[in-house]
Design a protein around this motif. Structure first.
Motif, mmCIF file in Angstrom:
data_model
loop_
_atom_site.group_PDB
_atom_site.id
_atom_site.type_symbol
_atom_site.label_atom_id
_atom_site.label_comp_id
_atom_site.label_asym_id
_atom_site.label_seq_id
_atom_site.Cartn_x
_atom_site.Cartn_y
_atom_site.Cartn_z
ATOM 1 N N GLY A 29 0.814 -1.202 0.000
ATOM 2 C CA GLY A 29 0.000 0.000 0.000
ATOM 3 C C GLY A 29 0.853 1.259 0.000
ATOM 4 O O GLY A 29 2.046 1.248 -0.301
ATOM 5 N N ASN A 30 0.215 2.360 0.379
ATOM 6 C CA ASN A 30 0.921 3.633 0.407
ATOM 7 C C ASN A 30 1.825 3.728 1.633
ATOM 8 O O ASN A 30 1.451 3.301 2.714
ATOM 9 C CB ASN A 30 -0.079 4.784 0.401
ATOM 10 C CG ASN A 30 -0.814 4.886 -0.919
ATOM 11 O OD1 ASN A 30 -0.236 4.681 -1.980
ATOM 12 N ND2 ASN A 30 -2.104 5.196 -0.852
ATOM 13 N N TYR A 32 4.166 5.594 4.635
ATOM 14 C CA TYR A 32 4.477 6.762 5.431
ATOM 15 C C TYR A 32 5.980 6.694 5.698
ATOM 16 O O TYR A 32 6.469 5.683 6.214
ATOM 17 C CB TYR A 32 3.700 6.781 6.739
ATOM 18 C CG TYR A 32 2.205 6.851 6.560
ATOM 19 C CD1 TYR A 32 1.354 6.087 7.345
ATOM 20 C CD2 TYR A 32 1.625 7.678 5.601
ATOM 21 C CE1 TYR A 32 -0.017 6.149 7.199
ATOM 22 C CE2 TYR A 32 0.254 7.746 5.448
ATOM 23 C CZ TYR A 32 -0.564 6.969 6.243
ATOM 24 O OH TYR A 32 -1.922 7.026 6.087
ATOM 25 N N TYR A 50 6.953 12.120 5.216
ATOM 26 C CA TYR A 50 6.025 12.199 4.101
ATOM 27 C C TYR A 50 4.792 11.369 4.448
ATOM 28 O O TYR A 50 4.915 10.176 4.761
ATOM 29 C CB TYR A 50 6.651 11.668 2.813
ATOM 30 C CG TYR A 50 5.631 11.546 1.710
ATOM 31 C CD1 TYR A 50 5.001 10.331 1.457
ATOM 32 C CD2 TYR A 50 5.252 12.659 0.962
ATOM 33 C CE1 TYR A 50 4.040 10.223 0.468
ATOM 34 C CE2 TYR A 50 4.285 12.554 -0.029
ATOM 35 C CZ TYR A 50 3.684 11.324 -0.263
ATOM 36 O OH TYR A 50 2.720 11.231 -1.225
ATOM 37 N N THR A 52 1.332 12.409 2.741
ATOM 38 C CA THR A 52 0.593 12.493 1.486
ATOM 39 C C THR A 52 0.811 13.887 0.923
ATOM 40 O O THR A 52 1.395 14.753 1.571
ATOM 41 C CB THR A 52 -0.902 12.217 1.718
ATOM 42 O OG1 THR A 52 -1.565 12.138 0.439
ATOM 43 C CG2 THR A 52 -1.548 13.327 2.526
ATOM 44 N N ASN A 55 5.262 16.033 -3.090
ATOM 45 C CA ASN A 55 6.350 15.051 -3.025
ATOM 46 C C ASN A 55 7.601 15.601 -2.361
ATOM 47 O O ASN A 55 8.462 14.825 -1.935
ATOM 48 C CB ASN A 55 6.691 14.537 -4.414
ATOM 49 C CG ASN A 55 5.595 13.642 -4.977
ATOM 50 O OD1 ASN A 55 4.756 13.134 -4.235
ATOM 51 N ND2 ASN A 55 5.607 13.452 -6.274
ATOM 52 N N LYS A 69 7.340 7.894 -5.965
ATOM 53 C CA LYS A 69 6.582 6.649 -5.860
ATOM 54 C C LYS A 69 7.051 5.621 -6.884
ATOM 55 O O LYS A 69 7.156 4.429 -6.573
ATOM 56 C CB LYS A 69 5.084 6.919 -6.025
ATOM 57 C CG LYS A 69 4.216 5.712 -5.748
ATOM 58 C CD LYS A 69 2.745 6.072 -5.699
ATOM 59 C CE LYS A 69 1.904 4.868 -5.316
ATOM 60 N NZ LYS A 69 0.466 5.211 -5.187
ATOM 61 N N THR A 72 10.171 4.188 -5.717
ATOM 62 C CA THR A 72 10.067 3.799 -4.288
ATOM 63 C C THR A 72 11.250 4.347 -3.497
ATOM 64 O O THR A 72 11.943 3.617 -2.774
ATOM 65 C CB THR A 72 9.937 2.277 -4.092
ATOM 66 O OG1 THR A 72 11.106 1.620 -4.599
ATOM 67 C CG2 THR A 72 8.708 1.743 -4.779
ATOM 68 N N SER A 96 0.498 2.285 5.486
ATOM 69 C CA SER A 96 -0.761 2.981 5.726
ATOM 70 C C SER A 96 -1.952 2.055 5.628
ATOM 71 O O SER A 96 -3.012 2.338 6.137
ATOM 72 C CB SER A 96 -0.936 4.112 4.718
ATOM 73 O OG SER A 96 -0.973 3.583 3.406
#
Lengths: 116, 113
Positions: A29-30, A32, A50, A52, A55, A69, A72, A96
């Motif tokens: 997933g996203n 943190y 970071y 959200t 960037n 992203k 990565t 997250s």
């Protein structure tokens, strides 16, 4: 499982030059993402994170980090290094989404040495 | 706020002795953690707690025990100390939820001889 890689054990830079400390991550997933700094014989101190949005994240002591992203990555940067920036820097990731761990995973640390 | 405090700062133990590392935070954080830091090895999580009465093992729990009877305190117990437990120990705390950063104590440097 989530993981963090800091590919450089040590980064050397001259005072006044820009610096980059690299961090790549793997997480479900996203992510943190966090950077911490550790001065000799001290505990870790939070620099920036970071969550959200934008960037490019700005933090303490003139440091910033760029979230990428597709690569990565979450590299730590500073436009002009100071001798006092010499320290150990840790990148950390938390997931997250459910299925990932809320417990942060730390990289092994990068020693930044700024030469006068 | 004092933040996260740890005692003692330094300790030398003999093999087989036991001791408790104390950790207290005054920020009303639910989450607390114990890490050990060995040279070049980064931080390894020993135990963590998400609230009073709740603890769970981390990556390297063997040889250690914890308890969390209050929100503020999270002591780490070493039973039968071994040379492999020579390390620097850090306690940390954070608010609940993954977006929150951790606050670290100053560390306890432990040597087992």
């Amino acid at each position: 499982a989530q993981s963090v890689a800091q590919p450089e054990d040590q980064v050397n830079v001259a005072e006044g030059n820009p610096l980059t400390v690299k961090c790549t991550y793997s997480v479900s997933g996203n992510p943190y993402l966090f950077w911490y700094v550790q001065y000799p014989n001290r505990g870790l101190q939070f620099l920036l994170k970071y969550i959200t949005g934008d960037n490019l994240v700005k933090g303490s002591y003139g440091f910033e980090a760029e979230f990428n992203k597709s690569q990565t990555s979450f590299h730590l940067k500073k436009p002009s290094a100071l001798v006092s920036d010499s320290a150990l820097y840790f990148c950390a990731v938390r997931a997250s989404a459910s299925g990932g761990s809320y417990i942060p995973t730390f990289g092994r640390g990068t020693s930044l040495i700024v030469h006068p | 706020n004092a933040g996260v405090t740890q005692t003692p700062k330094f300790r030398i133990l003999k093999i087989g002795q036991s001791m408790t590392l104390q950790c207290t935070q005054d920020m009303n954080h639910n989450y607390m953690y114990w890490y050990r830091q060995d040279p070049g090895m980064g931080l390894k999580l020993i135990y963590y707690s998400v609230g009073a009465g709740i603890t769970d093992k981390g990556e390297v729990p063997n040889g250690y025990n914890v308890s969390r009877s209050t929100t503020e305190d999270f002591p780490l117990r070493l039973e039968l100390a071994a040379p492999s437990q020579t390390s620097v120990y850090f306690c940390a705390s954070s608010y609940s939820g993954p977006i929150n950063e951790q606050f670290f104590g100053p560390g306890t440097r432990l040597t087992v001889l």
